[in-house]
Design a protein around this motif. Structure first.
Motif, short mmCIF file in Angstrom:
data_model
loop_
_atom_site.label_atom_id
_atom_site.label_comp_id
_atom_site.label_asym_id
_atom_site.label_seq_id
_atom_site.Cartn_x
_atom_site.Cartn_y
_atom_site.Cartn_z
N MET A 41 35.06 5.91 73.86
CA MET A 41 36.06 6.11 72.81
C MET A 41 35.46 5.90 71.42
O MET A 41 35.83 6.57 70.46
N ILE A 42 34.51 4.95 71.33
CA ILE A 42 33.87 4.66 70.05
C ILE A 42 32.90 5.77 69.66
O ILE A 42 32.84 6.20 68.50
N CYS A 43 32.13 6.24 70.64
CA CYS A 43 31.10 7.27 70.39
C CYS A 43 31.35 8.44 71.33
O CYS A 43 30.66 8.59 72.35
N PRO A 44 32.33 9.29 71.06
CA PRO A 44 32.65 10.40 71.97
C PRO A 44 31.49 11.38 72.08
O PRO A 44 30.79 11.65 71.10
N GLU A 45 31.30 11.89 73.30
CA GLU A 45 30.20 12.82 73.53
C GLU A 45 30.46 14.16 72.85
O GLU A 45 29.55 14.77 72.29
N ASP A 46 31.68 14.64 72.92
CA ASP A 46 32.04 15.92 72.30
C ASP A 46 32.96 15.62 71.12
O ASP A 46 34.16 15.39 71.29
#
Length: 645
Positions: A518-523
């Protein structure tokens, strides 16, 4: 107000329609049974007539022969009509079974009709399905958090009404890979809506697919055989043997007739011919048997496949996704592909001495294998595409059944605007007479809800209600709510973290990695809806509060939508930063214990009930005193939040 009182009129009309439909089908089934019984006896009588009519008319051979021929013709007609009557009766029984299953779920009863277990992947010959556009696949964490495959009752099991392993796998893929394209979700929604609103056709389509029940291994074998089918080896020898089979048969018949009339000079020739044929047959015997044997038990399976494809071709509309499925199934029905394949497979089921003699004289298995393989090789893509269409249709029918049978549903409004709104949302795994509805409204000015309240007050159920309805909406079926508006988003949950020794993950590390999504979304191109229940439960209280404040502050400032359930008052105070709002669940303490109403209310929870419950359960006063002293200390020394940021 519970959902038992909602939509009563509509639910009663559905129940009334289904009960009447079942009564009509039962009446029709009785007529079909009587018809099958009559044609069964007609077949027996005509056979007996053919066998006995010669005796009284033997003085006049032409008349006796004509009578026998006429009786045999009537017998063949009776066999054909009896088979048709049997198929109609079997179809009627399946229709009655479909209505019986639907009545068990009508009104939203939490009951598993088919399997609730996650289907395996099977052979690497997965059937292609409808184009679905971009998706945001769920992880095993979301499967667990949303009770997708929970036992004894999970979301997949509640929805699953498929009769084939093909359909179960496609339904699994629909649920595990929710759509994130407004266009494709609306298109899928229209397909499911049509099936839900045309109940008579939906029941008919499901009954046709039910002819394939309990055939999962054979369905997988069929797909594997179609994928791997290839021509037999030694093409020149095969061609010579097929041409030679005609004069070989003629000469053998002549020789046998001559021998029957006493001309034994033909016997050496017949033995020589059979010897030569046997030597030729041995050259391709192993590949020939390998080509024929796997098909020998698949005739009923292909027959059921034909029934399902025929109903799809006849009942589906011409437009949209269902129109594509209709074209894909029509391709194998209009050309009689499946019917021809079924008949040719039936030829392979013979055995015994006569079968061996036919092989020696006529190369029977060679002709059968060639016929089967030619049919498959000439129509391989059409057959596999039709199988994929049946799988898709089964998955869509399951979602349509869910939409029709649930007591409180709506067709979500899919929009490109950033909004997630649920009115009167409920969880479908809670019985309608017990469930309590709640609401949610997330938008750019209110991106995060921080939900507090005591244990058992309803926080976790509320989060799962949001997650399940989001998943249902992105799958294209109805949400269990009064109304729902949603922008397609990637669903990420942190509700039920488990440690994993095989990955060397502690409880805390597993949660850290999940929240990081949630902090660093892949897309970064797909917006997020994140659901968190008690952030960082796997570490000490000071670190938990500090890390929780940092993470939730970051989420509030992001562009995603988040609902965070917590016991920590310090997290509730983050709502003062803006873009976040506090809500809570309330309970009343009585002499018999806490009473929960499960209704979400504005503001943060102010009541603590843990020590009250300890006291009511007879814990010593010194234990309660120590706990209260600790609470006062923690309250005075909790981390300070800068509210001016």
């Amino acid at each position: 107000m519970t959902v038992a009182s909602e939509h009563n009129s509509e639910n009663e009309s559905k129940l009334t329609w289904m009960e009447k439909h079942q009564r009509d089908l039962l009446q029709l089934l009785e007529q079909q049974k009587q018809r099958e019984w009559r044609w069964g006896w007609a077949r027996i009588f005509t056979f007996l007539a053919a066998a006995s009519v010669w005796i009284p008319l033997r003085e006049s051979p032409p008349v006796a022969g004509g009578a026998v021929l006429g009786a045999l013709i009537l017998f063949a007609f009776g066999v054909k009509r009896h088979r048709r009557a049997r198929l109609e009766r079997e179809s009627g029984q399946r229709l009655v079974e479909m209505t019986r299953e639907s009545l068990q779920r009508c009104g939203g009863t939490v009951k598993i009709i088919r399997s609730g277990c996650r289907p395996d992947d099977g052979e690497p010959h997965n059937l292609s399905g409808l184009p679905s556009g971009p998706t945001a696949p769920l992880t095993a964490q979301e499967w667990d958090d949303l009770d997708l495959y929970a036992q004894p009752a999970g979301i997949f099991g509640l929805i699953n009404r498929t009769s084939t392993i093909w359909g179960a796998r496609h339904l699994r893929d629909f649920l595990e890979n929710p759509l994130v394209s407004t266009t494709y979700i609306i298109q899928r929604q229209e397909s499911i809506k049509w099936l839900a609103q045309t109940s008579d056709k939906r029941v008919r389509l499901m009954a046709a697919a039910a002819s394939l029940r309990d055939n999962d291994s054979k369905l997988d074998s069929l797909v594997k055989l179609i994928h791997t089918a290839d021509n037999l080896p030694s093409p020149i020898l095969r061609r010579v043997m097929r041409y030679w089979s005609i004069p070989s048969t003629i000469l053998t018949c002549i020789g046998c007739i001559q021998a029957a009339y006493g001309n034994l000079n033909w016997l050496p020739f017949i033995f020589l011919l059979c010897g030569v044929n046997s030597v030729a047959l041995l050259q391709i015997f192993k590949p020939l048997r390998s080509a024929v044997k796997p098909w020998q038990t698949l005739s009923p399976t292909v027959g059921g496949f034909h029934i399902a494809a025929q109903q799809a071709a006849e009942n589906l509309p011409d437009t949209g996704e269902l129109g594509q499925l209709r074209l894909q199934t029509s391709a194998v029905i209009d050309k009689d592909v499946l019917l021809s394949l079924r008949n040719r497979i039936a030829w392979s089921e013979s055995g015994g001495i006569m079968h061996a003699m036919c092989n020696i004289v006529f190369f029977y298995d060679l002709h059968v294998a060639t016929a089967i393989l030619n049919c498959v090789l000439n129509h391989r893509d059409e057959i596999l595409t039709a199988a994929g269409a049946i799988a898709d249709l089964e998955a869509l029918n399951s979602l349509a059944c869910f939409a029709w049978e649930q007591p409180l549903t709506c067709w979500p409004q899919i929009t490109d605007e950033p909004v997630l709104s649920i009115e009167q949302g409920i969880h479908p795994l809670i019985e309608p007479q017990k469930v309590v509805a709640n609401c949610l409204n997330l938008e750019p000015k209110e991106r995060t809800w921080i939900v507090s309240g005591s244990n058992m007050a309803g926080k976790s159920t509320f989060l799962r209600m949001i997650g399940v309805n989001t998943l249902l909406s992105l799958t294209g079926t109805t949400a269990t709510a009064g109304t729902m508006i949603i922008q397609p988003r990637k669903l990420i949950t942190d509700l039920r973290i488990r440690d994993d020794l095989s990955k060397h993950e502690s409880y805390f590390l597993a949660e850290v990695r999940q929240v990081r999504r949630m902090i660093c979304p892949e897309d970064k191109g797909i917006p997020i809806i994140g659901l968190i229940d008690e952030l960082f439960r796997g570490t000490n209280s000071q670190d938990r509060v500090a890390a929780g404040i940092a993470v939730v502050s970051h989420l509030i400032d992001s562009t995603g939508f988040f609902v965070v359930a917590t016991h920590e008052q310090s997290l509730s105070e983050l709502a003062d930063k803006g873009n976040a709002t506090c809500y809570h669940f309330h309970e009343d303490l009585t002499n018999s214990g806490p009473i929960f109403d499960y209704h979400l209310k504005p503001g943060s929870a102010t009541r603590r009930n843990a020590l009250e419950i300890l006291s009511r359960e007879g814990y010593p006063e010194n234990v309660i005193h120590i706990a209260r002293t600790h609470i006062n200390y923690e309250t005075n020394n909790q981390p300070r939040i800068d509210k001016t940021e």
